[in-house]
Write an enzyme that holds these catalytic residues in place. Structure first.
Site, PDB file in Angstrom:
ATOM      1  N   ARG A  53       4.595   6.910  31.763  1.00 30.59           N
ATOM      2  CA  ARG A  53       4.844   5.957  32.807  1.00 30.59           C
ATOM      3  C   ARG A  53       4.935   4.735  31.821  1.00 30.59           C
ATOM      4  NH1 ARG A  53      -0.765   3.979  34.597  1.00 30.59           N
ATOM      5  NH2 ARG A  53      -0.670   5.837  35.891  1.00 30.59           N
ATOM      6  N   ASP A 106      -4.069   6.195  32.252  1.00 30.74           N
ATOM      7  CA  ASP A 106      -3.914   4.873  32.173  1.00 30.74           C
ATOM      8  C   ASP A 106      -3.863   4.611  30.699  1.00 30.74           C
ATOM      9  OD1 ASP A 106      -3.462   4.692  35.145  1.00 30.74           O
ATOM     10  OD2 ASP A 106      -5.163   3.752  35.206  1.00 30.74           O
TER      11      ASP A 106
HETATM   12  C1  LIG Z   1       2.643   2.049  38.682  1.00 30.73           C
HETATM   13  C2  LIG Z   1       2.050   1.163  37.478  1.00 30.73           C
HETATM   14  C3  LIG Z   1       1.212   1.584  36.666  1.00 30.73           C
HETATM   15  C4  LIG Z   1       0.461   0.580  35.622  1.00 30.73           C
HETATM   16  N1  LIG Z   1      -0.124   1.227  34.806  1.00 30.73           N
HETATM   17  C5  LIG Z   1      -0.758   0.451  33.641  1.00 30.73           C
HETATM   18  C6  LIG Z   1      -1.466   0.890  32.581  1.00 30.73           C
HETATM   19  O1  LIG Z   1      -1.829   2.190  32.445  1.00 30.73           O
HETATM   20  N2  LIG Z   1      -1.708  -0.056  31.740  1.00 30.73           N
HETATM   21  C7  LIG Z   1      -1.498  -1.249  31.550  1.00 30.73           C
HETATM   22  O2  LIG Z   1      -1.935  -2.087  30.596  1.00 30.73           O
HETATM   23  N3  LIG Z   1      -0.598  -1.920  32.848  1.00 30.73           N
HETATM   24  C8  LIG Z   1      -0.211  -0.848  33.822  1.00 30.73           C
HETATM   25  N4  LIG Z   1       0.396  -1.496  34.763  1.00 30.73           N
HETATM   26  C9  LIG Z   1       0.474  -2.935  34.761  1.00 30.73           C
HETATM   27  C10 LIG Z   1       1.772  -3.378  34.126  1.00 30.73           C
HETATM   28  O3  LIG Z   1       1.437  -3.271  32.637  1.00 30.73           O
HETATM   29  C11 LIG Z   1       2.007  -4.918  34.134  1.00 30.73           C
HETATM   30  O4  LIG Z   1       0.927  -5.784  33.823  1.00 30.73           O
HETATM   31  C12 LIG Z   1       2.231  -5.140  35.741  1.00 30.73           C
HETATM   32  O5  LIG Z   1       3.127  -4.314  36.369  1.00 30.73           O
HETATM   33  C13 LIG Z   1       3.155  -6.436  35.857  1.00 30.73           C
HETATM   34  O6  LIG Z   1       4.422  -6.450  35.164  1.00 30.73           O
HETATM   35  P1  LIG Z   1       5.784  -6.140  35.760  1.00 30.73           P
HETATM   36  O7  LIG Z   1       6.512  -4.940  34.998  1.00 30.73           O
HETATM   37  O8  LIG Z   1       5.875  -6.042  37.298  1.00 30.73           O
HETATM   38  O9  LIG Z   1       6.716  -7.299  35.289  1.00 30.73           O
HETATM   39  P2  LIG Z   1       6.564  -9.004  35.582  1.00 30.73           P
HETATM   40  O10 LIG Z   1       7.735  -9.342  34.747  1.00 30.73           O
HETATM   41  O11 LIG Z   1       4.976  -9.403  35.215  1.00 30.73           O
HETATM   42  O12 LIG Z   1       6.818  -9.329  37.080  1.00 30.73           O
HETATM   43  C14 LIG Z   1       7.877  -9.116  37.820  1.00 30.73           C
HETATM   44  C15 LIG Z   1       7.767  -9.577  39.135  1.00 30.73           C
HETATM   45  O13 LIG Z   1       7.133  -8.434  39.733  1.00 30.73           O
HETATM   46  C16 LIG Z   1       6.192  -9.226  40.667  1.00 30.73           C
HETATM   47  N5  LIG Z   1       4.581  -9.154  40.371  1.00 30.73           N
HETATM   48  C17 LIG Z   1       4.282  -8.767  39.172  1.00 30.73           C
HETATM   49  N6  LIG Z   1       2.978  -8.763  38.916  1.00 30.73           N
HETATM   50  C18 LIG Z   1       2.462  -9.414  40.201  1.00 30.73           C
HETATM   51  C19 LIG Z   1       1.059  -9.421  40.558  1.00 30.73           C
HETATM   52  N7  LIG Z   1       0.061  -9.173  40.071  1.00 30.73           N
HETATM   53  N8  LIG Z   1       1.334  -9.890  41.940  1.00 30.73           N
HETATM   54  C20 LIG Z   1       2.197 -10.400  42.672  1.00 30.73           C
HETATM   55  N9  LIG Z   1       3.427 -10.124  42.387  1.00 30.73           N
HETATM   56  C21 LIG Z   1       3.568  -9.528  40.959  1.00 30.73           C
HETATM   57  C22 LIG Z   1       6.697 -10.577  40.955  1.00 30.73           C
HETATM   58  O14 LIG Z   1       7.591 -10.683  41.692  1.00 30.73           O
HETATM   59  C23 LIG Z   1       7.274 -10.931  39.487  1.00 30.73           C
HETATM   60  O15 LIG Z   1       8.287 -11.943  39.347  1.00 30.73           O
HETATM   61  C24 LIG Z   1       0.961  -0.695  35.716  1.00 30.73           C
HETATM   62  C25 LIG Z   1       1.846  -1.204  36.714  1.00 30.73           C
HETATM   63  C26 LIG Z   1       2.418  -0.197  37.402  1.00 30.73           C
HETATM   64  C27 LIG Z   1       3.587  -0.745  38.282  1.00 30.73           C
END
Ligand SMILES: Cc1cc2nc3c(=O)[nH]c(=O)nc-3n(C[C@H](O)[C@H](O)[C@H](O)COP(=O)(O)OP(=O)(O)OC[C@H]3O[C@@H](n4cnc5c(N)ncnc54)[C@H](O)[C@@H]3O)c2cc1C
Length: 317
Positions: A189, A138
């Site tokens: 990732r 991560d």
């Molecule tokens: C498999 C995976 C691994 C990850 N690993 C890391 C990492 O190592 N380091 C790091 O900094 N971040 C990590 N993240 C988190 C990532 O950086 C984002 O903060 C998170 O995924 C929300 O962003 P989004 O890309 O979904 O887009 P967004 O634009 O934030 O969200 C798009 C849509 O997704 C849904 N959504 C997003 N977040 C939520 C929530 N919390 N609750 C409910 N619905 C939601 C909503 O419908 C929203 O409209 C990871 C995410 C995933 C999916």
């Protein structure tokens, strides 16, 4: 502002101790966390497998402050890998659906000493290789980016069963991705980024973060990057970005073994299942463990509506 509040709460010990005692908060957190034990995590993995979805097991924990805690965390990861291997040999999990392991380097001792962290990480990666699975590192806040990338670089050529998370909100990610492609170790990732970063390090506006995400994703899907061994896990719930990925994949005839989709446990289950039904590899990040507080705070910071979800649990549970 909203995210800043929850990222700062995620680091507040007094809040953590207080909040974790409230049952209604755990009930809300359990939407995003499979449970407090390894068995809870493995149960969630089996449920996902039944839907054709693969898993990434994440034993929650970060920023440990003593060598003993870092070593204990390492032993816990090794135990999880023992269980994975037993499930595989007992036939209750197919080889193709073996869960990956996610690790945070501050859980393995990065705040204490880089060598301690490297030693622990190496043990986990070697054990994962024997079990036939992959370790995904991560990415934490920008205070750790350089050290995390350096450690990954030291181990990635030796161990092909490693991957690293890259955050699209950081300006530096463009260069980091180029370097990893050049070095032939771009097993990435790609996520947007979940921490609070200053504007001299990260795009403050969501639309710029999204644009950066698309740029990096397309670069990693390009024929040139793939020829150098690039693999991208498209880790987002953003439907617009996923649609964009799907059209590029079609247009550029990207083979299915060059990418996958990843999402978080409890978020957009409908989208996870729909992509899996279309035959794409979908992997869901499944956190488990007692240290769920900071992870849960980051999920609240991503979406104001989630706080209403906590409040509803107070009244209706
Ligand atoms: C498999 C995976 C691994 C990850 N690993 C890391 C990492 O190592 N380091 C790091 O900094 N971040 C990590 N993240 C988190 C990532 O950086 C984002 O903060 C998170 O995924 C929300 O962003 P989004 O890309 O979904 O887009 P967004 O634009 O934030 O969200 C798009 C849509 O997704 C849904 N959504 C997003 N977040 C939520 C929530 N919390 N609750 C409910 N619905 C939601 C909503 O419908 C929203 O409209 C990871 C995410 C995933 C999916």
């Amino acid at each position: 502002m909203w995210r800043a509040l929850f990222v700062s709460l995620s680091r507040n010990r007094t809040m953590k101790e207080r909040v974790m005692r409230w049952g209604f908060v755990w009930r809300a957190a359990s939407r995003f966390v499979a449970g407090e034990t390894l068995e809870d995590g493995l149960r969630a993995i089996r449920e996902l497998e039944a839907l054709g979805i693969r898993g990434i097991l994440d034993h929650l924990g970060e920023n440990v402050e003593s060598e003993a805690d870092a070593n204990r965390a390492t032993e816990d990861y090794l135990l999880a890998l023992d269980r994975i291997e037993t499930m595989r040999s007992g036939g209750s999990l197919a080889l193709s659906s073996l869960p990956h392991l996610a690790v945070k380097l501050t859980h393995l001792g990065l705040d204490i000493h880089e060598e301690l962290c490297e030693r622990n990480l190496r043990r986990v990666i070697e054990r994962a290789a024997r079990a036939g699975t992959v370790v995904e590192i991560d990415m934490e806040s920008s205070a750790y980016t350089e050290r995390t990338l350096n450690l990954y670089r030291r181990l990635a050529s030796e161990y092909p069963n490693t991957r690293i998370a890259i955050q699209a909100y950081l300006y530096r990610s463009r260069e980091d991705v180029e370097r990893l492609i050049e070095e032939g170790i771009a097993r990435i990732r790609l996520c947007k980024g979940a921490y609070q970063e200053p504007p001299h390090l990260a795009y403050p506006r969501k639309r710029d973060v999204d644009a950066s995400y698309v740029r990096l994703m397309e670069r990693l899907l390009s024929a040139e990057a793939r020829a150098r061994g690039a693999y991208v896990a498209i880790a987002t719930h953003d439907e617009r970005i996923i649609q964009r990925a799907l059209s590029r994949i079609r247009e550029w005839e990207v083979p299915r073994d060059a990418f996958e989709f990843q999402m978080l446990y409890g978020i957009r289950r409908d989208l996870q299942a729909a992509l899996a039904r279309q035959g794409f590899t979908v992997r869901v990040y499944v956190p488990y463990g007692t240290e769920w507080y900071p992870y849960f705070m980051r999920r609240l910071g991503e979406r104001p509506a989630n706080v209403w979800f906590v409040v509803r649990n107070l009244f209706y549970a």
